[in-house]
Structure formats: structure tokens, C-alpha cells
Scaffold this motif. Structure first.
Motif, short mmCIF file in Angstrom:
data_model
loop_
_atom_site.label_atom_id
_atom_site.label_comp_id
_atom_site.label_asym_id
_atom_site.label_seq_id
_atom_site.Cartn_x
_atom_site.Cartn_y
_atom_site.Cartn_z
N GLU A 1 10.50 -76.85 32.94
CA GLU A 1 9.89 -75.69 32.27
C GLU A 1 10.19 -74.46 33.12
N ASN B 1 4.78 -74.49 34.34
CA ASN B 1 5.29 -75.63 35.10
C ASN B 1 4.25 -76.09 36.13
N SER C 1 2.36 -79.69 36.05
CA SER C 1 2.61 -80.54 37.22
C SER C 1 1.32 -80.89 37.95
N GLN D 1 9.80 -81.01 39.81
CA GLN D 1 9.86 -79.81 38.97
C GLN D 1 11.30 -79.32 38.84
N PHE E 1 13.50 -75.87 36.79
CA PHE E 1 13.27 -74.59 36.13
C PHE E 1 14.48 -74.11 35.32
#
Length: 220
Positions: A8, A14, A18, A30, A32
Motif C-alpha cells: 500500500e 500501510n 500493518s 511492508q 510501497f
């Protein structure tokens, strides 16, 4: 618990996703951008990817095409039209959730996909209590604890959303359903019964003027 890639590009979203997945016990990586996702799936084997459709550089649909059903995917997007949903599901996505969404809804959908792929935990254990999520049996010091159906459903809801604060109203909705005619005192009574049967007076925390939280780690 599961190993999940959260893809995300909006930092705040995000982080929110998370953090809540970590609170209930999942291991999180994670990403991006679409390029990061493609790099991560080469380096790691994930149980699930939460995939934003509108990622920079390589969008979510293209990522799904390249992965070719090798990893379960839940698309997360602001797109609401039917054609996009059908496109995502047509690419083999396991689910499709539209922003904005409630975190509890997202957690429920994650849990459903992990159960289908047999990556969801089967037994939850804390202190001297063990909850078998497949057989719906509960044990305290290796002795089975008799619970009513609603006591078990309340316990399961707390377990699956552990370390998250749940309002009485939300617990009523999740356990008793939208059409339940009682009030929030029903939750309080069942919580007290669970605390007594499991000796969890210090584990099921009361959240002042809100509800309850099953605390299995340090509050965050």
C-alpha cells in the motif's frame, strides 16, 4: 500465524493495516510500490498479500498477472465499480475490499482467506488456556472447560482480535448479530463468566467506557 506482505503506497494506511495485523499475531513485511512487491516475492515466501490496486510503477492487477496464482491475494482499493472487482477476481484474487473499510472487517477477511489456504492458526494458547479453533474445544490446565455456544463465540472473537479494543456494541454485533434485542449488559455477563471459567481476570481487560480487550502482550 501468517507471513503477510502489505502493499500500500499511502504510508498512514500501510502503517494502520500493518500495526493491526501485528497486534493479532501476524508477521508483516511492508511495500510501497509495485516494484517493491515483485522484489519481495522473489526474496520471501508469503502466505498472503494485501495488494493495493493503484500502486506506483507497477499496478496491483499487473502484479497479480505476473504472480499467476502463486500467492493468495486480497485486493485493497478505492475503486468501487463492478468491472474493477470482476477484473480483480478474474485475475485470481481471493477477495476484494474497498476503501474506506473497518479494520475488523479486514481482519475477518484475512482470517477467512488464511482458513481456506490452511494458513490460519488452529490452536491458540495463552497462560494455562488452550483454544482449539477447529474443534471449538477450550482447555484450562489440560482439562476441557464447558462453554455455552455464545461463550465460545465471544471467546473466539476476542482471540481472533486479540490486543484490539472491542466496544460492547461491536461484540454484540459480531457475536449476537444485528437483530439481537438485548443490551450491552449481555456482553458484561458473558465476559464475567469467561473470566471466572478461565481464570482470566487479568487477561480480558476492561476498556473504560468502551468494552474489552484480550491482552496477550504489552499494550501498544
Amino acid at each position: 500465524m501468517a507471513y503477510i506482505l502489505v502493499a500500500e503506497d499511502e504510508l498512514s494506511i500501510n502503517r494502520l493495516i500493518s500495526k493491526n495485523l501485528q497486534l493479532v499475531g501476524h508477521h508483516i513485511v511492508q511495500a510501497f510500490s509495485g516494484e517493491e512487491v515483485l522484489q519481495q516475492v522473489i526474496l520471501e515466501k508469503f502466505d498472503l498479500i494485501l495488494l493495493d490496486v493503484m500502486l506506483p510503477k507497477v499496478d496491483g492487477f499487473e502484479i497479480a498477472r505476473q504472480l499467476e496464482h502463486t500467492v493468495p491475494i486480497i485486493f485493497i482499493t478505492a475503486r468501487t465499480n463492478l468491472s474493477d472487482r470482476l477484473a480483480g477476481l478474474g485475475l485470481g484474487a481471493d477477495d476484494y475490499i474497498v476503501k474506506p473499510f473497518e479494520i475488523l472487517e479486514l481482519l475477518a477477511r484475512v482470517g477467512a482467506v488464511l482458513r481456506r489456504t490452511q494458513k490460519q492458526e488452529k490452536v491458540f494458547t495463552h497462560d494455562n488456556v488452550s483454544v482449539d479453533l477447529l474443534t471449538r474445544q477450550v482447555f484450562f490446565n489440560h482439562q476441557e472447560v464447558p462453554l455455552t455456544p455464545k461463550e465460545y463465540e465471544l471467546l473466539q472473537t476476542l482471540v481472533l482480535n486479540r490486543n484490539l479494543a472491542l466496544s460492547r456494541e461491536k461484540l454484540l454485533e459480531l457475536v449476537w448479530g444485528y437483530d439481537f434485542m438485548g443490551d450491552s449488559r449481555t456482553v458484561d455477563v458473558h465476559i464475567q463468566k469467561l473470566r471466572k471459567k478461565l481464570e482470566w481476570e487479568d487477561v480480558i481487560k476492561t476498556i473504560y467506557k468502551m468494552g474489552y480487550r484480550l491482552q496477550t502482550g504489552k499494550p501498544k
